[in-house]
Scaffold this active site. Structure first.
Site, PDB file in Angstrom:
ATOM      1  N   ASP A  41      84.509  72.877  16.313  1.00  0.00           N
ATOM      2  CA  ASP A  41      83.815  73.983  16.961  1.00  0.00           C
ATOM      3  C   ASP A  41      84.035  73.840  18.470  1.00  0.00           C
ATOM      4  OD1 ASP A  41      82.279  76.256  17.338  1.00  0.00           O
ATOM      5  OD2 ASP A  41      80.523  75.510  16.271  1.00  0.00           O
ATOM      6  N   HIS A  99      74.782  75.340  20.495  1.00  0.00           N
ATOM      7  CA  HIS A  99      75.308  75.795  21.786  1.00  0.00           C
ATOM      8  C   HIS A  99      74.529  75.157  22.938  1.00  0.00           C
ATOM      9  CE1 HIS A  99      76.665  79.002  19.037  1.00  0.00           C
ATOM     10  NE2 HIS A  99      77.676  79.133  19.874  1.00  0.00           N
TER      11      HIS A  99
END
Length: 339
Positions: A255, A185
């Site tokens: 993702d 992230h």
């Protein structure tokens, strides 16, 4: 009817705005994904899900969510109980294999009850990553265990539980995020492990469950396969490892493109993901400027990708007719706090 674009998008709040409606109608995402910011009361969630589908004129459009249990659980009380994380299921499995398998199936079946009543049809579960000692805790307790056999066994049980309830499972993060020493992230993890070790440890659960209908990629560089690109944008990883060695021929979803691991602007990210061989581009945060960039380089869902998408949707159907109260009562035998 105009074909959908190869993308899954989020929205900003608990109801879609006129601007979002116009954007979705024009850009035609294949599906949508919900996060905690989108969740209020049950009726509000049902209305949101219906309005997302209505905006593109597709009542069968899939709506995704991350509902694992533990810290990654978008539905919280009072809509759904706080469920245990994968590691708790794994701990039970190590004490009693059959109890671990049964509780994992039961929990996934409960997720299906919770999601179906809101109109949500896809759960990004099971997590098939196998963490190693010292790795980033971005996976951590989300994993069922630290050996591929446990992870594959419980991942299979979770997938079966979701499908029994008419919810599509999405295994993640192929070909394995458990060895990453940074959080994708926030930064791009680089894994220097030899290919032979990756095959027996990281890739193994995905190979064991390669028959499942959908998977999500890892924003991780595996230098033994492609030293220059993360799996999500690497044709070599996708073709040689995911489609080749692992043997996965299901629907492959990137993702989240808003994560910091991927380089480039949003049009570049979308183009790179599709060029590498992913079937769908995922964008989660609902920021209109970013979604516009994604849509600008995302093409129509066609060819083998369209076939895989249609095949995956075949797993979204009515449940097995089991009674929710009985499932919750049985699950309480293992985890009383979430009965």
């Amino acid at each position: 009817m105009t074909e959908s674009k190869a993308m899954i998008l989020g929205c900003a709040g608990k109801a879609i705005t006129p601007d979002e409606i116009r954007f979705y109608r024009e850009e035609r995402p294949w599906g949508f994904i919900l996060f905690a910011r989108n969740i209020g009361e049950p009726e509000q969630v049902r209305d949101l899900v219906a309005s997302l589908r209505d905006s593109i004129g597709r009542p069968e459009a899939p709506v995704f969510i991350d509902q694992e249990g533990g810290r990654v659980q978008r539905l919280r009380p009072p809509i759904a109980p706080n469920y245990p994380a994968g590691a708790a299921l794994g701990a039970l499995y190590r004490q009693d294999r059959e109890a671990g398998l049964r509780s994992t199936w039961l929990l996934a079946r409960l997720h299906a009850f919770d999601l179906q009543r809101l109109g949500i049809t896809v759960d990004c579960l099971p997590v098939l990553d196998v963490p190693i000692e010292g790795a980033s805790d971005v996976i951590g307790t989300r994993a069922y265990g630290k050996d591929p056999e446990t992870v594959a066994d419980l991942g299979r049980a979770a997938a079966k539980g979701l499908m029994a309830g008419g919810v599509l499972p999405v295994m993640k993060h192929v070909p394995g995020h458990g060895r990453a020493f940074s959080d994708s992230h926030l930064a791009l993890p680089v894994v220097d492990t030899p290919l032979a070790e990756l095959r027996t440890h990281d890739f193994a659960p995905f190979k064991a469950l390669s028959h499942l209908p959908a998977a999500m990629t890892a924003h991780v560089v595996y230098t033994a396969v492609d030293p220059d690109r993360p799996a999500t944008t690497s044709a070599k990883v996708i073709q040689d490892v995911v489609r080749g060695e692992i043997g996965f021929d299901g629907l492959l979803i990137s993702d989240d493109t808003s994560m910091k691991a991927l380089s480039g602007d949003f049009p570049e990210k979308a183009a790179a993901i599709l060029a590498a061989g992913c079937d769908l581009v995922l964008h989660c945060n609902g920021v209109m400027e970013e979604m516009t960039g994604i849509a600008s380089r995302t093409t129509a869902l066609a060819g083998k990708s369209l076939e895989r998408a249609r095949r995956a949707l075949g797993y979204i159907r009515g449940g097995d007719g089991m009674q929710e109260a009985a499932i919750r009562a049985e699950f309480a035998n293992y985890f009383e706090a979430v009965a």
